[in-house]
Design a protein around this motif. Sequence first.
Motif, short mmCIF file in Angstrom:
data_model
loop_
_atom_site.label_atom_id
_atom_site.label_comp_id
_atom_site.label_asym_id
_atom_site.label_seq_id
_atom_site.Cartn_x
_atom_site.Cartn_y
_atom_site.Cartn_z
N VAL A 198 0.84 -1.21 0.00
CA VAL A 198 0.00 0.00 0.00
C VAL A 198 0.87 1.25 0.00
O VAL A 198 0.59 2.24 -0.70
CB VAL A 198 -0.95 -0.02 1.21
N GLY A 199 1.97 1.22 0.79
CA GLY A 199 2.87 2.37 0.83
C GLY A 199 3.47 2.66 -0.53
O GLY A 199 3.58 3.83 -0.94
N LYS A 200 3.86 1.61 -1.27
CA LYS A 200 4.43 1.83 -2.61
C LYS A 200 3.39 2.42 -3.56
O LYS A 200 3.69 3.31 -4.36
CB LYS A 200 4.97 0.52 -3.16
N LEU A 201 2.17 1.91 -3.47
CA LEU A 201 1.11 2.45 -4.33
C LEU A 201 0.87 3.93 -4.04
O LEU A 201 0.73 4.76 -4.95
CB LEU A 201 -0.18 1.64 -4.14
N LEU A 202 0.81 4.25 -2.73
CA LEU A 202 0.59 5.66 -2.38
C LEU A 202 1.77 6.53 -2.79
O LEU A 202 1.60 7.69 -3.20
CB LEU A 202 0.34 5.78 -0.87
N GLY A 203 2.97 5.95 -2.69
CA GLY A 203 4.14 6.73 -3.12
C GLY A 203 4.06 7.06 -4.60
O GLY A 203 4.34 8.21 -5.01
N MET A 204 3.68 6.06 -5.43
CA MET A 204 3.55 6.34 -6.86
C MET A 204 2.41 7.30 -7.13
O MET A 204 2.50 8.16 -8.02
CB MET A 204 3.32 5.02 -7.62
N ALA A 205 1.32 7.18 -6.31
CA ALA A 205 0.19 8.09 -6.51
C ALA A 205 0.59 9.53 -6.21
O ALA A 205 0.21 10.46 -6.93
CB ALA A 205 -0.97 7.66 -5.62
N VAL A 206 1.34 9.72 -5.14
CA VAL A 206 1.79 11.07 -4.79
C VAL A 206 2.69 11.63 -5.90
O VAL A 206 2.56 12.78 -6.31
CB VAL A 206 2.52 11.06 -3.44
N GLU A 207 3.60 10.77 -6.37
CA GLU A 207 4.55 11.23 -7.38
C GLU A 207 3.86 11.59 -8.70
O GLU A 207 4.25 12.53 -9.40
CB GLU A 207 5.60 10.15 -7.61
N ASN A 208 2.81 10.83 -9.02
CA ASN A 208 2.17 11.04 -10.33
C ASN A 208 0.84 11.76 -10.24
O ASN A 208 0.11 11.82 -11.23
CB ASN A 208 1.94 9.68 -11.01
N ALA A 209 0.52 12.30 -9.05
CA ALA A 209 -0.79 12.92 -8.87
C ALA A 209 -1.04 14.03 -9.87
O ALA A 209 -2.16 14.19 -10.36
CB ALA A 209 -0.92 13.44 -7.45
N ARG A 210 -0.01 14.82 -10.14
CA ARG A 210 -0.19 15.95 -11.04
C ARG A 210 0.00 15.56 -12.50
O ARG A 210 -0.19 16.39 -13.36
CB ARG A 210 0.77 17.08 -10.67
#
Length: 1001
Positions: free
Chosen positions: A541-553
């Motif tokens: 879950v942490g990795k998914l959220l990390g990618m989500a934060v990085e690619n949010a914009r």
Amino acid sequence: MFFSHLQSLRELQVILSQEGSDMGILREGTAGTVEIVGADCAMALIEPSGAFPALRFGWSEGHHMAPHEIEIISRRLEGAIAQVREGKVARLILGAECGIEETAPDPAAVPLRSRRLGAVLLLDIGSGAGRRGVLILGRHQASPFTREQALLAEILAAQMSIQIDRARRTTDARRSSDRLAQEVEEATRALRERNQELVALNAVAAAAGPSLEPSRQIEVALGKAVEATRHTVGVIHLVREEERGEVLDFASIAGDAGRGAPFRSRAYRGGEGLPGRVWRSGEAFVIPDLTADPEVEQRGDLTGAGCRALVCVPLCARGRTIGTMTLAADAERSYGEAEVHLVREIGNQVAVVIQNARLFSEVMGYSLDLEARLQEKGAELARRELESTAILPIVEAATRSTDIRALLEETLGRVLQVLGPRGEAPAKAEAGAAHLIDPRVRMLRLKAQRGLSAKALEGLTAAPLGRSIIGRAFETGEPAVAAPSGPEAPADLEDRLDGSGLRFLAAVPLRSAGGVHGVLAVAGRGEATLDGEEVAFLAAVGKLLGMAVENARAFQETAQAPAQEKDLPAQLVVAQKMESVGTLAAGIAHEFNNILGVILGYASHIKALATADNPIHRQAATIEQQAQRAAELTQQLLAFAQGGQYSLEPLDLDAVIAEATSFLSKSADPRIAIESQLAPDLPAVEADAGQMKQVLLNLAVNAMDAMPEGGRLTFETRVAHLDERFVQSCPGLAPGDYVQVVVGDTGVGMPPEVVDRAFEPFFTTKAEGKGTGLGLSVVYGVVRNHGGHVSLSSTPGLGTTVRLYLPTTRRRAARPSVAARAVAEPATPRAMAEPAAPAASPGAAATQAADPGRSPVPSQTPRPAQAVEPAPVRRGRILVVDDEIALREMMQDVLQNAGFEVLLASDGVEALDIYRREWGRIDLVLLDMVMPRMGGLETFRRLLGMDRGGRVLLCSGYADNQQAQQALKQGALGFLPKPFSALELLARVRKALRPEAQAPD
């Protein structure tokens, strides 16, 4: 004078008729002949006949002739005697000077004068095939015997012959009567002993029922053995493994336990004590009188306990000695061979009981272990499913949302749902927080939380990168885990969480390829900790959220994923669950088919050996009937588990449905309307006609059960094209053209929780004893085995619909003829009223729920039991190849009793070795398909490589359908499914044997 002679003849006849022995008749007849005829001496020589010895008697001048006198005269008259014996003349008169035409030449008279015999008369005693000997009459005067005297002598010789024949026939009759009486007595004694043996064996076998307590079964079997053999006490020792090797250890005692106490005091090694000697030698040991045998070890202890005689036999099962059985009596006892044989047979039966009890216990233990493992796997699958349902929405949200705070809030909620309470287990995590790094000040800013108080939030709003678990996870980039009250828990955590009792359990970094963007942490109460799987889930879950934060914009909102993709993980879980259960069912069915094969074979064999009025016949019939019921259940399991034997051919499903509806219309409730809407020119499918009819009738029976007040049952067919989108939700299904069969009813329907479990084996909501829960499981298994798909939908109160999808084929199907359809139909409508085996249907709560398993026509219904007729003696030589020793021995007993010669092999390697040694002298091979070391298909191919003309009949309780089909295509004579009765075995063997290998009936 002549009349006086006649009177003498009558008196002599009376005397001879009263004589009981042939020698007495000869003695009285010879003496009387001398007196009546007027001779000076007479001699009778009777040849040996059958069991009667030669007779020699002479009478001269009122006394018996000495043996040497008889010998001298017979030697002198040897030539004349030979003429009479050979039938050349009936009588012969010899004299010194005689003008009678029967008289011999003068030289023959010389020896007669030297013995003072002037004339001799030789007569045949008997005539033709019944010739007995010669009567010789002599006188001293030279005058020859007159014709009247010769006639009287012939009459007397005939009387002697008749009376001797009578006496000998009487003796023969008496001997035959005595011999017959002796044979009847021996047969009666053997029958009594055999009946005693069968009663004893049956009593012991009755203790072999399934039980989870092997020790109790052993004790019951031993008690029956003590009772049947009329001993005082019985003791069983069993072989046990220990570090220094095998020992013989006490296992059970029955009867007067005090008398068997000496045998309970110690364990025996090979050769030690009486049990150890029997174990090592494998031979029975008998002591008729313990007090007279000083060499017996523990004699003093045994006699002191009141034992006076004993017998000890080995317990042999599957070719090895598993223990010993000792039976002791409180009085001296003379053990005959028959009694020792009986005790040994009982010992073998007890060994079978022990082995079966151990096997059943192991099977049940293995089953329980598998069940526990399945439950564990089920719990794991449930957790994985829950984790999947948590992770997939995170992925979807990350791809369509740029609101990081909302994404973190939603993710925290799903994570706490996964780590929340499960059943009776308390929650491991009840609160959580998500921080993102503020790169300007190198601090973690709180962005989302769940379950934290306002005061706790103040302490966590800007978390410093200090000693806390949250800070450690950020700095190391790895998950950080600590026990709630362990030494790694920082002292400031309790203050930060407002003294609420919460402790942070774990924190994982939100990292991606660009680095660590924040931390996700969960907290809980109590002493529970997170296991490795749960920490791995948090890390994912942490990795998914990390990618989500990085690619949010970087990402814009995208279209919603197809609905089928949401269901794909659940479909995979269901498929894996059904596959696991199917593997278990197939293994259990295979093992039970082997066990049932032995039980059913021996039961039918024993029933055939016993008369109808014998209790053993009734008991064997009951065992056979129950074994057949168990066989029906295993066939249903095999049908579900992809282990059935199918005959695939192009099939017109419209024709199959027409036959099924024709049959149903004759037996269904008249309040139920049966309708069919069949598509014209429907493509054929590659399927087994019997299995397809089984599926349709199963569905129909359950549908009718769901309509107790009447309704409508419909069958529809159409062509359906399944595209990529559809098959994505059906693991193992390929896109293409399918024939769709829709079976619908207007019954009571099923609630969603029943629909979800409808295809599970043994799931039923009916009352106990009303159904087995294998119905829809069989439908599911059969359709999947044919490369198809089945789905079920139901609405409570409206009805149920089942859809079957079967791939089409370009091969043309041949419609069955009227005669063929008549044969294919079930025998009577009774099958619908009282189905013999579980089945499936589109039913409802009263269908699969009420009984997701009722079947009118099992896929392989065992044939009704019949008495095995006494078979003519055959001259066939059969090699039986099976890894189950009990099954091999059962087939050997049945085949040998029918006159066949039987060779045994425990696996393919041994079978090839025997076939090589006996090349050209084996008429048929009975080959199991599932064996260790070398399987059935490989063994079959090597046998054909060794002998292209070899005849092989396949036999198995569970075989890979493709392997069996390959063997049949390559020349195997057929497939005999386990379990089978003795009648079925003999019928298939006789059909498979070469004509020249059988003796004429």
